[in-house]
Design a protein around this motif. Sequence first.
Motif, PDB file in Angstrom:
ATOM      1  N   ALA A 187       0.830  -1.205   0.000  1.00  0.00           N
ATOM      2  CA  ALA A 187       0.000   0.000   0.000  1.00  0.00           C
ATOM      3  C   ALA A 187       0.867   1.258   0.000  1.00  0.00           C
ATOM      4  O   ALA A 187       0.590   2.211  -0.732  1.00  0.00           O
ATOM      5  N   ILE A 188       1.932   1.255   0.801  1.00  0.00           N
ATOM      6  CA  ILE A 188       2.813   2.419   0.870  1.00  0.00           C
ATOM      7  C   ILE A 188       3.600   2.570  -0.431  1.00  0.00           C
ATOM      8  O   ILE A 188       3.701   3.668  -0.984  1.00  0.00           O
ATOM      9  N   ALA A 189       4.131   1.471  -0.942  1.00  0.00           N
ATOM     10  CA  ALA A 189       4.919   1.523  -2.177  1.00  0.00           C
ATOM     11  C   ALA A 189       4.080   2.023  -3.354  1.00  0.00           C
ATOM     12  O   ALA A 189       4.567   2.782  -4.198  1.00  0.00           O
ATOM     13  N   ASN A 190       2.823   1.604  -3.415  1.00  0.00           N
ATOM     14  CA  ASN A 190       1.947   1.978  -4.533  1.00  0.00           C
ATOM     15  C   ASN A 190       1.069   3.182  -4.220  1.00  0.00           C
ATOM     16  O   ASN A 190       0.289   3.600  -5.078  1.00  0.00           O
ATOM     17  N   ASN A 191       1.173   3.711  -2.999  1.00  0.00           N
ATOM     18  CA  ASN A 191       0.290   4.771  -2.522  1.00  0.00           C
ATOM     19  C   ASN A 191      -1.169   4.419  -2.815  1.00  0.00           C
ATOM     20  O   ASN A 191      -1.944   5.233  -3.297  1.00  0.00           O
ATOM     21  N   SER A 192      -1.501   3.172  -2.524  1.00  0.00           N
ATOM     22  CA  SER A 192      -2.869   2.708  -2.733  1.00  0.00           C
ATOM     23  C   SER A 192      -3.640   2.779  -1.421  1.00  0.00           C
ATOM     24  O   SER A 192      -3.061   2.942  -0.359  1.00  0.00           O
ATOM     25  N   GLY A 193      -4.933   2.657  -1.507  1.00  0.00           N
ATOM     26  CA  GLY A 193      -5.779   2.767  -0.332  1.00  0.00           C
ATOM     27  C   GLY A 193      -5.650   1.572   0.600  1.00  0.00           C
ATOM     28  O   GLY A 193      -5.120   0.523   0.235  1.00  0.00           O
ATOM     29  N   ILE A 194      -6.151   1.758   1.797  1.00  0.00           N
ATOM     30  CA  ILE A 194      -6.191   0.707   2.805  1.00  0.00           C
ATOM     31  C   ILE A 194      -7.657   0.521   3.162  1.00  0.00           C
ATOM     32  O   ILE A 194      -8.364   1.496   3.412  1.00  0.00           O
ATOM     33  N   ASN A 195      -8.120  -0.717   3.210  1.00  0.00           N
ATOM     34  CA  ASN A 195      -9.541  -0.949   3.477  1.00  0.00           C
ATOM     35  C   ASN A 195      -9.891  -0.616   4.929  1.00  0.00           C
ATOM     36  O   ASN A 195      -9.031  -0.535   5.797  1.00  0.00           O
ATOM     37  N   SER A 196     -11.189  -0.430   5.148  1.00  0.00           N
ATOM     38  CA  SER A 196     -11.650   0.013   6.469  1.00  0.00           C
ATOM     39  C   SER A 196     -11.341  -0.994   7.575  1.00  0.00           C
ATOM     40  O   SER A 196     -11.034  -0.603   8.701  1.00  0.00           O
ATOM     41  N   THR A 197     -11.384  -2.272   7.264  1.00  0.00           N
ATOM     42  CA  THR A 197     -11.063  -3.287   8.274  1.00  0.00           C
ATOM     43  C   THR A 197      -9.610  -3.159   8.718  1.00  0.00           C
ATOM     44  O   THR A 197      -9.309  -3.225   9.908  1.00  0.00           O
ATOM     45  N   SER A 198      -8.724  -2.933   7.785  1.00  0.00           N
ATOM     46  CA  SER A 198      -7.308  -2.762   8.116  1.00  0.00           C
ATOM     47  C   SER A 198      -7.080  -1.490   8.917  1.00  0.00           C
ATOM     48  O   SER A 198      -6.292  -1.475   9.860  1.00  0.00           O
ATOM     49  N   ILE A 199      -7.786  -0.427   8.545  1.00  0.00           N
ATOM     50  CA  ILE A 199      -7.658   0.826   9.295  1.00  0.00           C
ATOM     51  C   ILE A 199      -8.129   0.628  10.729  1.00  0.00           C
ATOM     52  O   ILE A 199      -7.488   1.091  11.670  1.00  0.00           O
ATOM     53  N   GLU A 200      -9.236  -0.080  10.904  1.00  0.00           N
ATOM     54  CA  GLU A 200      -9.725  -0.367  12.259  1.00  0.00           C
ATOM     55  C   GLU A 200      -8.677  -1.126  13.065  1.00  0.00           C
ATOM     56  O   GLU A 200      -8.437  -0.818  14.235  1.00  0.00           O
ATOM     57  N   LYS A 201      -8.047  -2.113  12.460  1.00  0.00           N
ATOM     58  CA  LYS A 201      -7.023  -2.898  13.154  1.00  0.00           C
ATOM     59  C   LYS A 201      -5.826  -2.035  13.533  1.00  0.00           C
ATOM     60  O   LYS A 201      -5.253  -2.178  14.610  1.00  0.00           O
ATOM     61  N   ILE A 202      -5.443  -1.132  12.633  1.00  0.00           N
ATOM     62  CA  ILE A 202      -4.313  -0.234  12.900  1.00  0.00           C
ATOM     63  C   ILE A 202      -4.649   0.698  14.062  1.00  0.00           C
ATOM     64  O   ILE A 202      -3.848   0.892  14.975  1.00  0.00           O
ATOM     65  N   LEU A 203      -5.864   1.258  14.035  1.00  0.00           N
ATOM     66  CA  LEU A 203      -6.277   2.164  15.110  1.00  0.00           C
ATOM     67  C   LEU A 203      -6.380   1.438  16.447  1.00  0.00           C
ATOM     68  O   LEU A 203      -6.096   2.010  17.497  1.00  0.00           O
ATOM     69  N   PHE A 204      -6.766   0.171  16.418  1.00  0.00           N
ATOM     70  CA  PHE A 204      -6.832  -0.618  17.643  1.00  0.00           C
ATOM     71  C   PHE A 204      -5.428  -0.907  18.170  1.00  0.00           C
ATOM     72  O   PHE A 204      -5.167  -0.828  19.365  1.00  0.00           O
TER      73      PHE A 204
END
Length: 121
Positions: A37-54
Amino acid sequence: MNKSTTERLAEFMSLMEINNNMLTVAAGLSVGQIGKAIANNSGINSTSIEKILFAYPNINPEWLLTGKGEMLKTATVVKIEDDNSTSVQEPDYKILYEEAKYTIALQKKYIENLEARLDDQ
C-alpha cells in the motif's frame, strides 16, 4: 494537495520508527499489505484501518483519514445523551494514565527523531 491515508500512515510509522513488519504484526494484517500500500500509494480498506487504530490507539482517526487535526489524539470526557439530556461521564483515570504514558513515549521518540535530524544538518 492533501496527503493520502497511506502517506499519513507512512508519516506516523517513520516518526515512531515502526517498520512495515512491526505494524503488520501489531495490527494483525496480511503480510505485505502495508508495504504494498505504501509503495503503490494505494488505499487501505476500512477493516485494516480499524485494526491499525486498535493496535495504535493514540493515532487520531480523523488525522489518519482526512489529515485534519493532530497526529495523536488526546483523551476527552465522553458525553452521554439520554432522554434529551446530556451528562458527562467520569473519565476512567487508569485509561487516561495509560494513554498519557503512551503519549509521553511517543513524544520522546518524536523529540529523539527531531534531534537526530538536527544532528544530521
